[in-house]
Design an enzyme around this catalytic site. Structure first.
Site, PDB file in Angstrom:
ATOM      1  N   ASP A 163      -3.962 -40.660   1.321  1.00 44.72           N
ATOM      2  CA  ASP A 163      -4.025 -42.107   1.118  1.00 44.72           C
ATOM      3  C   ASP A 163      -2.681 -42.612   0.614  1.00 44.72           C
ATOM      4  OD1 ASP A 163      -5.221 -44.789   0.242  1.00 44.72           O
ATOM      5  OD2 ASP A 163      -7.002 -43.712   0.927  1.00 44.72           O
ATOM      6  N   HIS A 215      -4.995 -48.961  -3.189  1.00 47.02           N
ATOM      7  CA  HIS A 215      -5.997 -48.410  -2.286  1.00 47.02           C
ATOM      8  C   HIS A 215      -6.366 -46.979  -2.630  1.00 47.02           C
ATOM      9  CE1 HIS A 215      -7.670 -46.876   1.562  1.00 47.02           C
ATOM     10  NE2 HIS A 215      -8.137 -48.114   1.676  1.00 47.02           N
ATOM     11  N   SER A 268     -13.412 -47.818   3.687  1.00 46.51           N
ATOM     12  CA  SER A 268     -12.616 -47.059   2.720  1.00 46.51           C
ATOM     13  C   SER A 268     -13.420 -46.739   1.476  1.00 46.51           C
ATOM     14  CB  SER A 268     -11.379 -47.865   2.305  1.00 46.51           C
ATOM     15  OG  SER A 268     -10.364 -47.781   3.253  1.00 46.51           O
ATOM     16  N   ASN A 326     -12.450 -50.610  10.124  1.00 47.02           N
ATOM     17  CA  ASN A 326     -12.952 -51.974   9.910  1.00 47.02           C
ATOM     18  C   ASN A 326     -12.455 -52.955  10.974  1.00 47.02           C
ATOM     19  OD1 ASN A 326     -14.138 -51.356   7.205  1.00 47.02           O
ATOM     20  ND2 ASN A 326     -12.001 -50.999   6.706  1.00 47.02           N
TER      21      ASN A 326
END
Length: 849
Positions: free
Chosen positions: A65, A100, A253, A192
Site C-alpha cells: 500500500d 490510505h 479498500s 471501485n
C-alpha cells in the site's frame, strides 16, 4: 485511460480526528475506546471469533500500500520494519494525503484490547508494510509485482492489496502464480470502478473482496462479476489515521483487510492449511446474500469470521448438487473444488457465459485414473458433449452466450476422489476478423455505421476503411462494455500520417474523433492499449456528413440576392465568418412582414439585417439573436412594410457547413392597419370603426377579431361608439366604488362612465372584474341599456336556448327585432363568449356607424 494501479478507495467520509471525548465500549472485551464506532466488526462476527482466537503473530502479513504510520500508538506493536519500493532505502512511512495504508493496516490489525483507539480484526499480528503506492495512491504493475515478490522473499504467508488495476499484466500474473506456488494466501480489493473486478483481485487464486453498506447491499462503486468471491462492510469504516488520529474511510479498500484478518485467524487455528484450503473455508462459511448461493454482486456472501475459525473445512461445500435442479454456480475465471465418491457420483454446476467463445478447464484430480472424471457440457442451443478428464488435463469446449450446465460424473469403477477445476473463458473472434492489417481492413459503407468488435487475442488489431467521396466531416466514437478494455484509436488518410486518439479515462473510457475529410480512403485502427486479450466488446460508431451544398450561392452581395417568396422555405449555409447570404423580396401593398427561422444549426452568433432598396447604407432592422429566437419558436422579425423592394442579409460568428438554416417569409396585406381581417366576415365593420377611431387593434398589427371581449374593452368600444355618434359623453371623475378597479387600469375612466350611465353593473362584493370576458347575453343587455330600449317580456322567444324567463330575454328580443343582432339558426348561445368582431358589428348597427 489512466494506466496506473490505484488505491481501491471510494469517496472518503469524515476523515477527521477522533470524536471529542470518544465513546465507551459497551462490551467488556475488547477495551478499545472507540470500539462502538466499529460496527463492521459485529457484522462480520469478529467479536464472536475473538472468544476462540484473537490474533496471529506466528506469520507475516504483507500489506502492499502507501506504507504505514509507524508512530501510530494503535499500530506500533503490530507493525514490522517494512520495505519502500517507491523510494528504496527510505522507511515505508505512509506519506499519502488520506493515510490510505495506515487506514488499511488499522482495519486489519490495530492493536486490540489495549484501552485506546480502535481494534483490528487481529489484536496482535506481524504486519510488514511494503510501500508500492506513492503519496497520490498510484503505482504501476511492475512495481506492484515487485512488491508481491518482495513479500514472498521475506516470508509473508498472507499478502493484502487494497489496490486495483483494470488492465491485465503478464508480470503481475507471474507474481500471483508464484505466490500460490509458495503457499501464500493473497487477498485483494475488487476495486471501485462500478465495473468488472479489477486486477489483481480478478485472478482465480486471489480472494476478491467487494464492499457492502450498513444494510448489506453492495456499494454502488464496488466492482463485481464472475471473479468476485466475498464481500465485507466498506462504508464509513472507523480506523486509524496518520499522526495518531482516527476517522472513517470507505470502499473495497476498507473491506479487503477484514478478509485478510480472517485468513490470519484461520491460519492461527489451522497452521497447515494451504492457500486453497483457506480460500475454500472462507467461501464455505460466508453468510449468503442476494441470490441464493454464489452471485455476481456479493460472491459467496458476507465474511463470517466466527464460522471461519469454528467450522471444519469441507472438501465439497457445494452439496447438495446431485441433480440439474440443484446445480450450483461455477463462475468463469474461478476455481472450484469438490468431491465424488461411490455414494455421491454426480455433481451439477452452471456457468453464465457472457459471449460466444470457449471455456478452458485445468483439472487437478486425486486419482491415478486418466479418465476418472466425465464432464458433460450442455450449452444453450447446442448439443451436449462429454469429455473425460484426468489429473493435469486441460480441456477446452466451445460455448454460446447464455447459461451452460455442466455435469461431473465419477467414471465407472473409479474410487472416490477430489477434483479442482480452474476455469478460463475466451471470447470468439468478432465477425470482421481477420482484419489485423491495413491490407485486410474491413470496408465500412454508409453515412451511419455501427460495428461490434472485440480483442479476442493478445496483440489483436482491428482495421477498418472508409471511402470519402466528397468533402465533409467524419465523426468516430468507440466505447467498450468493460473498463478492462483500454481503447486506443488511430485514424489516417491513405498515404498520410495517422492521428492517435487516446484521451479516455476510467470514468469515461470512450474515444472520440472528429475530422474534416477530403475525397479519398481513410483507415481506422483500434487496439487495446496494452495489447491484451480481453473478454469484452467495443462498439464503433462512424458517421459521415458531407458539406451541405448551398444552392443559393453565389448570393454574397445584394446584387446577387436570391429571391425569397412568400410562404416558402429557404435554406442555406454560412461556412465562414466572412460569408454573407443575401435575399430579396417585394412588397406590393402595405403589409405586415414576418420572418422566422424554424432551424438554425448554431445556438448563438447568427445575425439578420433588413434593408430597403433605397436604404442600403443603413438597416431598417437588425438582430444578433436569430438562433435564440429560433430555439424559442419566435419571430425573428415582424414589422409593417410599405410597398417596395427589400433585402435580407444573414451572417454568423459561428460558421456552419454541415447543416442548413431554414428561413421563411410571410407577407400579410394590411386592411385598416390589420393583418388578420382580410378574409374575416366582419372585415368591413372592423375597418370602418377603426378608421373612425371607435376601436383599436394591437401593437403587432392584429385586431384578433375572434378573441373574447373583456368588460373593460366593451365599455371602451361602447363609449367610443356613442361619442362617434355625436353624443356628449363626459368621462366620470367621481368616487370609485370598486375595490378591484385601479386608477392605473387602462379602461378606468370608460368603465366608471359606463357604470354612471347605467350601462354596466358591478358585482355585490364591490368588484368590477374589468378583465373578465363578457357573454353574448351581457353584451345584448348592455347595448340595450345604452340605447334606452324599452325592455319587456315577450310571450314567445326567438331562440330555443333563451326562454322568455331568461334574465336577458327582453334585451335579446329587442335587439333581434331591430336586426342589430342574430343567433345561430334557432339558437343564440347566451352564455357564449362575445367576440371582438361581434361587438364591432353590433355597435356599427346600433349607432349607424
Amino acid at each position: 485511460m489512466k494506466r496506473l494501479i490505484m488505491a481501491a478507495l471510494a469517496v472518503t467520509v469524515g476523515i477527521s480526528a477522533a470524536f471529542a471525548g470518544g465513546l465507551t465500549a459497551k462490551a467488556a472485551l475488547p477495551s478499545d475506546r472507540y470500539i462502538n464506532n466499529q460496527s463492521h466488526l459485529k457484522k462480520i462476527k469478529a467479536d464472536l471469533a475473538w472468544t476462540k482466537v484473537t490474533g496471529n503473530d506466528n506469520i507475516t502479513i504483507a500489506v502492499l500500500d502507501t506504507g504505514v504510520d509507524y508512530s501510530h500508538p494503535d499500530l506500533k506493536g503490530n507493525v514490522l520494519p517494512g520495505v519502500n519500493l517507491v523510494q528504496p532505502g527510505k522507511p515505508a512511512q505512509d506519506d499519502s494525503a488520506n493515510g490510505h495504508g495506515t487506514a488499511v493496516a488499522g482495519v486489519l490489525a490495530a492493536r486490540g484490547n489495549n484501552g485506546i483507539g480502535v481494534s483490528g480484526v487481529l489484536w496482535n499480528a506481524r504486519i510488514m508494510p511494503i510501500k508500492v503506492l506513492d503519496k497520490y495512491g498510484e503505482t504501476d504493475v511492475e512495481l506492484l509485482a515487485k512488491g508481491i515478490n518482495a513479500a514472498i522473499d521475506r516470508g509473508a504467508k498472507i499478502i493484502l492489496m487494497s489496490v486495483s488495476s483494470l488492465s491485465y499484466s503478464k508480470t503481475l500474473t507471474a507474481a500471483i502464480q508464484r505466490a500460490e506456488a509458495s503457499g501464500v494466501v493473497v487477498v485483494a480489493a475488487s476495486g471501485n470502478e462500478a465495473n468488472r473486478v479489477a486486477y489483481p483481485a480478478a485472478y482465480p487464486t486471489v480472494i476478491a473482496v467487494g464492499a457492502v453498506k450498513e444494510n448489506l447491499k453492495p456499494l454502488y462503486d464496488s466492482n463485481s462479476g464472475p471473479e468476485l468471491n466475498l464481500v465485507a462492510p466498506g462504508f464509513n469504516i472507523y480506523t486509524t489515521k496518520p499522526k495518531g488520529k482516527y476517522g472513517m474511510f470507505s470502499g473495497t479498500s476498507a473491506a479487503a483487510p477484514q478478509v485478510a484478518g480472517a485468513a490470519a485467524l484461520v491460519l492461527a487455528r489451522n497452521p497447515n492449511m494451504t492457500p486453497l484450503d483457506v480460500r475454500q473455508l472462507l467461501y464455505q462459511t460466508a453468510a449468503d446474500l442476494g441470490e441464493r448461493g454464489w452471485d455476481r454482486q456479493t460472491g459467496y456472501g458476507l465474511l463470517d469470521v466466527n464460522r471461519a475459525v469454528s467450522e471444519k473445512l469441507s472438501m465439497d461445500f457445494h452439496e447438495p448438487n446431485n441433480t440439474r435442479n440443484q446445480a450450483k454456480a461455477f463462475p468463469i475465471e474461478s476455481q472450484l473444488r469438490a468431491k465424488l465418491s461411490e455414494s455421491d457420483k454426480t455433481d451439477w454446476y452452471y456457468m453464465d457465459i457472457p459471449y460466444d467463445g470457449k471455456v478452458t478447464l485445468v483439472a487437478t484430480v486425486t486419482s491415478t485414473n486418466t479418465t476418472a472424471l466425465a464432464a458433460t457440457f450442455f450449452p444453450e442451443n447446442r448439443e451436449a458433449s462429454t469429455h473425460y478428464i484426468g489429473n493435469g488435463d486441460t480441456l477446452t469446449v466451445p460455448v454460446k452466450a447464455g447459461r451452460m450446465y455442466i455435469r461431473m460424473e465419477r467414471s465407472f469403477g473409479v474410487k472416490g476422489f477430489t477434483y479442482l477445476l480452474t476455469s478460463r473463458f475466451t471470447i470468439n473472434p468478432d465477425k470482421y476478423e481477420r482484419n489485423n492489417t491495413m491490407d485486410t481492413a474491413r470496408p465500412l459503407v454508409g453515412n451511419q455505421i455501427s460495428v461490434i468488435g472485440n480483442f479476442h487475442e493478445e496483440g489483436d488489431e482491428d482495421w477498418f476503411s472508409y471511402y470519402v467521396r466528397e468533402y465533409g466531416r467524419l465523426n468516430v466514437t468507440v466505447t467498450a462494455d468493460t473498463k478492462r478494455i483500454d481503447l486506443n484509436m488511430k485514424i489516417g488518410k491513405e498515404g498520410q500520417a495517422f492521428e492517435e486518439f487516446d484521451k479516455g479515462d476510467r470514468n469515461d473510457p470512450t474515444e472520440r474523433a472528429q475530422k474534416e475529410v477530403s475525397p479519398g480512403k481513410y483507415y481506422i485502427r483500434l487496439t487495446e492499449y496494452w495489447r491484451n486479450q480481453v473478454n469484452g466488446e467495443y462498439k464503433l460508431d462512424v458517421s459521415y456528413t458531407p458539406i451541405r451544398k448551398d444552392t443559393n450561392e453565389p448570393n454574397d452581395t445584394y446584387r446577387q440576392a436570391s429571391p425569397l417568396a412568400n410562404g416558402t422555405l429557404m435554406t442555406g449555409t454560412l461556412p465562414t465568418h466572412t460569408d454573407q447570404d443575401w435575399f430579396q423580396f417585394t412588397v406590393d401593398s402595405e403589409s405586415y412582414v414576418s420572418i422566422r427561422a424554424p432551424f438554425v444549426p448554431v445556438s448563438t452568433g447568427m445575425r439578420l439585417e433588413l434593408y430597403g432598396s433605397d436604404t442600403l447604407n443603413y438597416s431598417l432592422f437588425a438582430t444578433n439573436d436569430v438562433a435564440q429566437l429560433s430555439d424559442l419558436g419566435k419571430e425573428v422579425l415582424g414589422m409593417k412594410l410599405k410597398p417596395g423592394k427589400y433585402y435580407i442579409r444573414l451572417t454568423t460568428t459561428l460558421p456552419f457547413k454541415y447543416d442548413s438554416y431554414r428561413l421563411t417569409l410571410t407577407k400579410q396585406p394590411l386592411i385598416a392597419g390589420y393583418r388578420d381581417i382580410s378574409t374575416h366576415w366582419a372585415r368591413n365593420e372592423i375597418a370602418r370603426l377603426s378608421t373612425k377611431g371607435v376601436v383599436k387593434g394591437f401593437d403587432d398589427s392584429t385586431f384578433k377579431p375572434d378573441q373574447s371581449v373583456t368588460r373593460g374593452q366593451f365599455a371602451t368600444m361602447l363609449i367610443q361608439s356613442m361619442r362617434a355618434k355625436g353624443m356628449n359623453i363626459v368621462t366620470y371623475t367621481g368616487r370609485n366604488p370598486f375595490k378591484d378597479l385601479s386608477k392605473n387600469h387602462w379602461a378606468y375612466g370608460n368603465l366608471l362612465t359606463a357604470h354612471q350611465l347605467g350601462i354596466i353593473s358591478g358585482y355585490p362584493n364591490s368588484t368590477m372584474l374589468p378583465d373578465q370576458s363578457i357573454t353574448r347575453a351581457e353584451m345584448a343587455l348592455m347595448v340595450a341599456r345604452a340605447n334606452n330600449l324599452v325592455l319587456y317580456n315577450r310571450s314567445r322567444s326567438s331562440f330555443t336556448d333563451v326562454p322568455t324567463s331568461h334574465w336577458a330575454s327582453p334585451a335579446i328580443e329587442a335587439l333581434t327585432a331591430k336586426k342589430w343582432i342574430s343567433g345561430y339558426g334557432r339558437t343564440f348561445k347566451p352564455q357564449g363568449r362575445a367576440t371582438r368582431a361581434e361587438v364591432v358589428v353590433l355597435l356599427a348597427k346600433a349607432y349607424s356607424l
